[in-house]
Design a protein around this motif. Structure first.
Motif, PDB file in Angstrom:
ATOM      1  N   THR A 235       0.939  -1.368   0.201  1.00  0.00           N
ATOM      2  CA  THR A 235       0.010   0.066   0.094  1.00  0.00           C
ATOM      3  C   THR A 235       0.746   1.196  -0.089  1.00  0.00           C
ATOM      4  OG1 THR A 235      -0.170  -0.230   2.393  1.00  0.00           O
ATOM      5  CG2 THR A 235      -1.837  -0.928   1.238  1.00  0.00           C
ATOM      6  N   SER A 236       2.056   1.048   0.413  1.00  0.00           N
ATOM      7  CA  SER A 236       3.120   2.166   0.452  1.00  0.00           C
ATOM      8  C   SER A 236       3.578   2.598  -1.192  1.00  0.00           C
ATOM      9  CB  SER A 236       4.264   2.152   1.110  1.00  0.00           C
ATOM     10  OG  SER A 236       4.968   0.899   0.762  1.00  0.00           O
ATOM     11  N   SER A 239       0.099   4.886  -6.590  1.00  0.00           N
ATOM     12  CA  SER A 239      -1.077   4.336  -7.251  1.00  0.00           C
ATOM     13  C   SER A 239      -0.502   3.876  -8.651  1.00  0.00           C
ATOM     14  CB  SER A 239      -2.460   5.145  -7.066  1.00  0.00           C
ATOM     15  OG  SER A 239      -2.314   6.356  -7.575  1.00  0.00           O
ATOM     16  N   SER A 271       1.464  -4.237  -7.195  1.00  0.00           N
ATOM     17  CA  SER A 271       1.211  -2.931  -6.983  1.00  0.00           C
ATOM     18  C   SER A 271       0.243  -2.423  -5.720  1.00  0.00           C
ATOM     19  CB  SER A 271       0.425  -2.460  -8.157  1.00  0.00           C
ATOM     20  OG  SER A 271      -0.789  -3.026  -8.212  1.00  0.00           O
ATOM     21  N   SER A 272      -0.078  -1.493  -5.473  1.00  0.00           N
ATOM     22  CA  SER A 272      -0.760  -1.443  -4.197  1.00  0.00           C
ATOM     23  C   SER A 272      -2.014  -2.163  -4.346  1.00  0.00           C
ATOM     24  CB  SER A 272      -1.142   0.081  -3.718  1.00  0.00           C
ATOM     25  OG  SER A 272      -1.772   0.693  -5.055  1.00  0.00           O
ATOM     26  N   PHE A 275      -1.078  -7.091  -4.781  1.00  0.00           N
ATOM     27  CA  PHE A 275       0.150  -7.324  -4.074  1.00  0.00           C
ATOM     28  C   PHE A 275       0.658  -8.865  -3.876  1.00  0.00           C
ATOM     29  CE2 PHE A 275      -3.659  -6.307  -1.507  1.00  0.00           C
ATOM     30  CZ  PHE A 275      -3.758  -7.400  -0.698  1.00  0.00           C
TER      31      PHE A 275
END
Length: 316
Positions: A235-236, A239, A271-272, A275
């Motif tokens: 999540t870091s 986007s 990716s966010s 994952f």
């Protein structure tokens, strides 16, 4: 009293004042150190953003941004970013390879994250290096000693080029030069007795953190062993950023050395919003439990992951 100090704690030269673009071969670039006295005051203020003074590295001007973030899990994090203003003022796009780090004052080492980013008028900040605030309170970590914290950045390479002005979606794919796989092995205990997803400890590969998750004959993977590679704290990621990964997962046969290995697609992107990747039907549960195979010893399964970061995709 909260104080910000911008000096190297070792009293060495800390700023590369060279005018120009990418540093020349053999030329040394220097890290920028940001010492914060009274860190506990900052940490207790809630969600706030702080900037260091401007510093020069590889011919460009940068700042560090420190942000206190309260996540959905009610955990508070320190987020560290590298920020650039030259791209906006000069109408250029800047590619930088750099490290963000926090200095462990007790052990004389850093915890860090290394990667690369493109800085331009619409994106003046790079990736986030996120660390839980409670790690600064630990007496064993050394991240905060006598209420003093030392963070920093080291811009290793940077150069500018004119951005495309055409309308539409622009995707950049930055390939990784180092394709050495990171091999990580983890022993999962009490596998057949478990009715929950099992997770390994986190491990680092290519500047990111990962873990292996195991689904031992659960309802979602009925009659099978499911094995997945998960990007930790995905999540870091911004986007518009995805990480191109080549990986394999291998269940070790300790008796016959006839290991069961599966390799992911080279186009796999983390990716966010995406994952994890792997196989819900990695191997049938019957074969896992077969006593003639060495996959399950004393109710322990050993899984080995191989991870290679091929590159980073950015859409602007």
């Amino acid at each position: 009293m909260l104080g910000f100090c911008f000096r190297n704690p070792f009293h060495k030269k800390v700023i590369d004042s060279k005018e120009g673009g990418e540093k020349k071969a053999g030329e040394r670039s220097y890290p920028f150190w940001w010492t914060i006295d009274g860190f506990s005051i900052l940490a207790n203020r809630g969600s706030n953003t702080y900037y260091s003074r401007s510093f020069t590295a590889c011919g460009f001007n940068w700042k560090l941004r420190l942000e206190l973030v309260l996540e959905k899990d009610a955990e508070k994090y320190v987020g560290l970013y590298l920020s650039n203003d030259d791209a906006a003022s000069k109408g250029s796009e800047i590619k930088a390879i750099y490290k963000l780090f926090i200095y462990d004052q007790l052990h004389g080492e850093h915890i860090q994250k290394e990667g690369e980013d493109y800085f331009h008028s619409k994106s003046l900040e790079g990736f986030c290096f996120k660390v839980a605030v409670n790690k600064f309170d630990s007496s064993k970590s050394g991240l905060c000693v006598n209420d003093r914290c030392v963070i920093g950045a080291h811009v290793l390479q940077a150069f500018a080029f004119k951005s495309a002005d055409k309308e539409g979606i622009h995707e950049s794919w930055s390939l990784n030069k180092d394709l050495t796989p990171r091999i990580y092995t983890w022993a999962f205990k009490d596998v057949s007795k478990s009715n929950v997803v099992l997770k390994s400890e986190a491990f680092a590969a290519g500047g990111y953190n990962w873990y292996i998750s195991l689904y031992p004959n659960l309802a979602t993977c009925k009659d099978f062993l499911g094995v997945f590679l998960i990007m930790h704290n995905a999540t870091s990621l911004a986007s518009n950023t995805s990480v191109n990964v080549e990986f394999s997962l291998c269940l070790l046969d300790l008796d016959n050395a006839k290991h069961w290995k599966r390799t992911g697609n080279r186009k796999t992107l983390f990716s966010s919003g995406s994952f994890g990747s792997g196989w819900g039907q990695f191997l049938s549960w019957k074969e896992v439990q077969d006593p003639s195979r060495g996959f399950l010893h004393n109710d322990i399964c050993i899984v080995q992951a191989s991870v290679v970061i091929l590159g980073v995709n950015t859409i602007a």
